[in-house]
Design a protein around this motif. Structure first.
Motif, PDB file in Angstrom:
ATOM      1  N   LYS A 117      -4.691   7.819  -2.793  1.00 55.59           N
ATOM      2  CA  LYS A 117      -4.524   7.381  -1.809  1.00 55.59           C
ATOM      3  C   LYS A 117      -5.147   7.278  -0.170  1.00 55.59           C
ATOM      4  CE  LYS A 117      -0.980  10.598  -2.120  1.00 55.59           C
ATOM      5  NZ  LYS A 117      -0.201  11.514  -1.910  1.00 55.59           N
ATOM      6  N   ASP A 142      -5.401   3.512   1.733  1.00 54.06           N
ATOM      7  CA  ASP A 142      -5.215   3.667   3.048  1.00 54.06           C
ATOM      8  C   ASP A 142      -5.806   2.959   4.247  1.00 54.06           C
ATOM      9  OD1 ASP A 142      -2.827   4.489   4.652  1.00 54.06           O
ATOM     10  OD2 ASP A 142      -4.773   5.710   5.676  1.00 54.06           O
ATOM     11  N   LYS A 198       0.856  -1.220  -0.260  1.00 49.14           N
ATOM     12  CA  LYS A 198      -0.047   0.145  -0.042  1.00 49.14           C
ATOM     13  C   LYS A 198       1.194   1.440   0.339  1.00 49.14           C
ATOM     14  CE  LYS A 198      -2.576  -0.936   3.547  1.00 49.14           C
ATOM     15  NZ  LYS A 198      -3.568  -0.122   4.979  1.00 49.14           N
ATOM     16  N   LYS A 199       1.768   1.036   1.048  1.00 47.37           N
ATOM     17  CA  LYS A 199       2.991   2.358   0.747  1.00 47.37           C
ATOM     18  C   LYS A 199       3.483   3.287  -0.661  1.00 47.37           C
ATOM     19  CE  LYS A 199       6.574   4.559   3.612  1.00 47.37           C
ATOM     20  NZ  LYS A 199       7.003   5.215   2.621  1.00 47.37           N
ATOM     21  N   GLN A 225       0.940   4.119  -3.095  1.00 48.40           N
ATOM     22  CA  GLN A 225       1.121   5.171  -2.563  1.00 48.40           C
ATOM     23  C   GLN A 225       1.986   6.363  -3.701  1.00 48.40           C
ATOM     24  OE1 GLN A 225       0.065   5.253   1.535  1.00 48.40           O
ATOM     25  NE2 GLN A 225      -2.019   5.714   0.727  1.00 48.40           N
ATOM     26  N   GLU A 226       3.477   6.141  -3.232  1.00 49.74           N
ATOM     27  CA  GLU A 226       3.963   6.430  -3.679  1.00 49.74           C
ATOM     28  C   GLU A 226       4.670   6.613  -5.252  1.00 49.74           C
ATOM     29  OE1 GLU A 226       8.155   4.725  -2.153  1.00 49.74           O
ATOM     30  OE2 GLU A 226       7.326   5.599   0.210  1.00 49.74           O
TER      31      GLU A 226
END
Length: 331
Positions: free
Chosen positions: A153, A157, A115-116, A119-120
């Motif tokens: 995003k 999250d 997920k992180k 998002q980037e």
């Protein structure tokens, strides 16, 4: 600031020579004098401001010449206007959220890491519409194609296990992503499909979903997210003994993932830790660049007038100072 005739700037090197010659001239110059029988009482006289200003005329002339040279070099102020036309790419992220995504061969676990870094990836696609699909036993769309990346995003999250029943329906995930993007009129349409297992559920098998992607000319990049070891640590929260771990089998169908990617014009990647996963997304980011058409308009505004008028003013001032203010009596 630019210079239209920069070759004139070399003339500035002559100024130290002119200054040196002026110093040599004044130190050898003879002035009118008077004879006194005793000058002891005059030694401590401070002189007046005119005596201290004997060098002013030469200094003003040097500055005048410098300004005129700068004017001849034609300083210009450059104003640049840029018009940009961006042809964006439509991208759908299809992410596995089966229970095995809690394995901790990625930090802190596969799901959080995915997920992180996803998002980037979204952050880097300023000009592109991006959507997202998650799948386990079934597949659901959490965001249609959108330019509102902050909203997307935020939805990523909130993704967690339990949104859909457990399982790994890769075919359903891919088919749902195809359905989200097939109506797009973008020149380039892309799906990034990530899983940590093999297909074991769903009403649509991966090969059927592959044919759907090919029929709609959609390029698919596939990612296998897990370590290269045979097993990975998986947490179990026991109400009595607390958290403990047991190893689960790492079993990605790399042959199928490679086939899906290659037959649609994409590539298959294996991400074994957070950094390699980030590198995978970076590589996809480089492979799928939006086309930017840029037209530049340049306007040059001449600035020499200020330097020229300053030089002329200083020349007039030097003449006046020499004739009226700092006059000397020659012997």
């Amino acid at each position: 600031m630019n210079w239209a005739n920069p070759e004139w700037l070399w003339m500035l090197l002559v100024l130290p020579l002119i200054g040196g010659s002026q110093i040599w001239y004044y130190t050898r110059k003879k002035y009118a004098n008077l004879t006194f029988s005793d000058v002891k009482s005059m030694k401590d006289l401070p002189g007046n401001w005119r005596s201290h200003g004997m060098w002013a005329t030469s200094a003003i002339q040097l500055f005048a010449v410098a300004f005129i040279i700068l004017a001849l070099a034609r300083p210009q102020e450059e104003n640049v206007t840029v018009e940009r036309s961006v042809e964006g790419i439509d991208i759908v992220l299809a992410l596995d959220i089966s229970s095995s995504m809690l394995a901790e061969d990625l930090t802190p676990n596969r799901l959080v890491a995915v997920k992180k870094i996803a998002q980037e990836f979204v952050d880097a696609r300023n000009s592109d519409r991006v959507g997202a699909v998650v799948f386990a036993r079934e597949a659901v769309t959490i965001s249609p194609l959108t330019l509102d990346h902050n909203m997307l995003k935020g939805m990523l999250d909130k993704v967690d296990l339990g949104i859909v029943s457990d399982g790994t329906a890769i075919g359903m995930g891919l088919a749902t992503a195809v359905n989200r993007i097939k109506g797009s009129d973008a020149e380039s349409r892309v799906i990034v499909l990530l899983t940590d297992g093999e297909n074991n559920a769903g009403e649509i098998d991966p090969m059927t979903a592959l044919e759907l992607a090919k029929a709609h000319n959609i390029r698919v990049y596939t990612i296998g997210a897990s370590s290269t070891e045979d097993t990975a640590p998986y947490p179990i929260d026991d109400p009595i003994f607390g958290r403990r771990y047991h190893n689960i089998k790492v079993d990605i169908d790399e042959g199928m993932m490679t086939q899906i990617a290659e037959q649609t014009g994409g590539s298959y990647f294996r991400a074994t830790d957070n950094e390699s996963l980030r590198q995978v997304y970076d590589e996809i980011d480089q492979l799928e660049k939006s086309e930017v058409e840029e037209i530049r308009y340049t306007d040059n505004k001449d600035m020499y007038a200020g330097y020229l008028f300053s030089g002329i003013f200083l020349i007039v001032l030097s003449v006046l100072s020499d004739k009226l203010i700092f006059r000397t009596i020659l012997g």
